[in-house]
Design an enzyme around this catalytic site. Structure first.
Site, PDB file in Angstrom:
ATOM      1  N   GLU A  74       0.835  -1.215   0.000  1.00 28.62           N
ATOM      2  CA  GLU A  74       0.000   0.000   0.000  1.00 28.62           C
ATOM      3  C   GLU A  74       0.869   1.265   0.000  1.00 28.62           C
ATOM      4  OE1 GLU A  74      -4.089  -1.683   1.912  1.00 28.62           O
ATOM      5  OE2 GLU A  74      -2.913  -0.441   3.203  1.00 28.62           O
ATOM      6  N   GLU A 117      -5.432  -8.353  -1.194  1.00 24.40           N
ATOM      7  CA  GLU A 117      -6.147  -8.179   0.085  1.00 24.40           C
ATOM      8  C   GLU A 117      -7.604  -7.880  -0.212  1.00 24.40           C
ATOM      9  OE1 GLU A 117      -4.712  -5.426   3.054  1.00 24.40           O
ATOM     10  OE2 GLU A 117      -2.629  -5.855   2.558  1.00 24.40           O
TER      11      GLU A 117
HETATM   12  C1  BGP Z   1      -4.451  -2.856   4.841  1.00 24.06           C
HETATM   13  C2  BGP Z   1      -3.128  -3.384   5.271  1.00 24.06           C
HETATM   14  C3  BGP Z   1      -3.163  -4.641   6.034  1.00 24.06           C
HETATM   15  C4  BGP Z   1      -4.422  -4.919   6.803  1.00 24.06           C
HETATM   16  C5  BGP Z   1      -5.688  -4.423   6.154  1.00 24.06           C
HETATM   17  C6  BGP Z   1      -6.918  -4.422   7.030  1.00 24.06           C
HETATM   18  O1  BGP Z   1      -4.410  -1.474   4.913  1.00 24.06           O
HETATM   19  O2  BGP Z   1      -2.269  -3.616   4.174  1.00 24.06           O
HETATM   20  O3  BGP Z   1      -1.976  -4.714   6.769  1.00 24.06           O
HETATM   21  O4  BGP Z   1      -4.310  -4.727   8.117  1.00 24.06           O
HETATM   22  O5  BGP Z   1      -5.552  -3.156   5.613  1.00 24.06           O
HETATM   23  O6  BGP Z   1      -6.921  -3.314   7.855  1.00 24.06           O
HETATM   24  P1  BGP Z   1      -7.124  -3.391   9.410  1.00 24.06           P
HETATM   25  O7  BGP Z   1      -6.124  -4.365   9.914  1.00 24.06           O
HETATM   26  O8  BGP Z   1      -6.908  -2.038   9.911  1.00 24.06           O
HETATM   27  O9  BGP Z   1      -8.511  -3.875   9.588  1.00 24.06           O
END
Ligand code: BGP
Length: 459
Positions: free
Chosen positions: A179, A372
């Protein structure tokens, strides 16, 4: 028609959110280790509150996480049982170079991931490796101010050289930065940037971004020298921005919002600073210091594929008063009246995935990889300890349907899909455990209590 024969189905995690063992195997301290749980987390991640070491008043969830460091064999076995063809994970920079400045890599760290990759390969699972998933050695944060200093480019290249050489026969797919657009929103977690009072935040963020972009291009070149079969991808926190109304000013604003994020991928995929960004940086008085060869390096070393995370679409307005409601969100968005939201307010928009895939494919004409996607939700095990998470199954089913439509009906070339947090792990934004995404439930709570026992959810 249909998905590729070699489509890479699987799940995704990140070292700092699942490994734990933060002092084991010679690992050094990283920015992710000093991000606490609780109300101070957001200001720390945003680079607004200085926390360069751990104290006794806070709980730091990355220290133990779900202790995958000691449990990876059991976890990968469970992935294999689910039929995973791919496992996306990240390497912790500080396991390989504990301070970032050693001249030789830490053998114990290299060996840890080598064993982990062997475990994947044993089951025919293709590893997909994020080289940097939100981590920067704390030593480099303190000594250089992290990515604001050009020095980080060389140190990152050295780190990549060590892992590319060591794993050249085990790993084919690499992502240079998770990201990469996160640097604009949460600069401490995105790039180890702490912004001192009175500093020009935008200037620092764009200069640091330039360093990451050059580093990404340099290691793309290096990767191809080390193994021409490597496939190198960029990684965007994606999700198209819709206009709040059909008023052209709202539409224009939504285009500008998307460009803030495309900026990074335009450079990584097309090899140059886009015209709109050059103008915008000029208007803002941001002056990016470049070295003579930087433009050439960016142009000649573009990525092979575009990977992205997708959780939600976004919504914006040209009216600052309307948009004021969005302050404080990582990715500012208005409430879309047509969408439901998760318990954390993330709006659920399966068709938005197809829209996002089409936008990215139209723009870059390179294969995509969804690395993701998933639903963070609270799960309550029943009296037998079973979790029936039909809401999560629905979320995934609806997104996978539109993903297949994008491939079958729109012709998007898609390499694979790895759902986020295939095993429960620490939430990046909140530091919580109860924001769960997994197919595998892990017995651990927000305060760190729990047996760490793994159990399968409903299939
Ligand atoms: C993205 C990241 C991840 C992951 C995901 C979910 O921004 O790449 O590392 O964590 O989001 O977000 P969160 O964990 O805040 O629910």
């Amino acid at each position: 028609m249909g998905l590729r024969k070699d489509f890479l189905w699987g799940g995704a995690t990140a070292a700092n959110q699942c490994e734990g063992g933060y002092k084991e195997g010679g690992r050094g301290l990283a920015n992710v280790d000093v991000a606490p749980h609780g109300k101070d987390r957001f200001p720390v991640l945003a680079g607004k509150m200085k926390m360069f070491e751990c104290d006794d008043e806070h709980y730091y969830p990355a220290h133990e996480a779900i202790d995958m460091y000691h449990n990876y064999k059991e976890d990968i076995k469970l992935f294999a049982e689910m039929g995973f063809k791919c496992y996306r994970l990240s390497i912790a920079w500080t396991r390989i170079f504990p301070t970032g400045e050693e001249t030789t890599p830490n053998e114990e760290g290299l060996k840890f991931y080598e064993d982990l990759f062997n475990e994947c390969l044993k089951y025919g699972i293709e590893p997909l490796v994020t080289i940097c998933h939100f981590d920067v050695p704390m030593h480099l944060v303190e000594k250089y101010g992290a990515w604001r200093d050009r020095k980080l480019v060389d140190l990152y290249v050295k780190y990549c050289e060590a892992i590319f050489n060591r794993y050249k026969d085990k790993v084919k797919y690499w992502l240079t930065f998770n990201e990469i657009n996160m640097i604009l929103h949460l600069p401490f977690i995105g790039a180890g940037l702490y912004i001192e009072e009175g500093e020009n935040e935008e200037q620092i963020k764009y200069q640091a971004a330039h360093h990451q972009l050059v580093a990404s291009a340099l290691v793309t070149e290096l990767a191809r020298e080390i193994n021409p079969d490597f496939k190198i991808g960029c990684m965007l926190a994606a999700g198209n921005t819709y206009a709040n109304t059909c008023h052209p000013e709202d539409v224009f604003k939504s285009m500008e919002k998307d460009r803030e994020n495309y900026f990074f991928i335009d450079i990584q995929s097309r090899g140059e600073y886009p015209a709109y960004a050059i103008k915008e940086l000029e208007r803002k008085g941001i002056n990016i210091v470049m070295e003579e060869d930087d433009k050439k390096i960016l142009k000649e070393n573009t990525v092979d594929f575009i990977s992205f995370s997708y959780y939600s679409s976004r919504l914006t307005s040209a009216d600052p008063e309307v948009n004021a409601q969005t302050e404080g969100n990582v990715f500012a968005t208005l409430r879309n009246p047509h969408l439901k939201a998760s318990e954390w307010g993330w709006q659920i928009d399966p068709l938005g995935l197809r829209i996002t895939m089409n936008s990215l494919y139209d723009r870059y004409q390179k294969p995509l990889f969804i690395v993701e996607n998933g639903l963070g939700a609270v799960d309550t095990p029943d009296e037998n300890g079973n979790v029936y998470d039909d809401y999560r199954i629905d979320y995934l089913r609806e997104h996978i349907k539109t993903m297949i439509d994008a491939v079958e009906l729109d012709g998007v070339d898609l390499l694979g899909y790895t759902s986020w947090g295939c095993i429960d792990l620490v939430s990046a934004s909140t530091g919580e455990m109860k924001k769960r995404y997994g197919f595998i439930y892990v017995d651990k709570d927000n305060d760190g209590s729990g047996t760490l026992k793994r159990s399968k959810r409903k299939f």
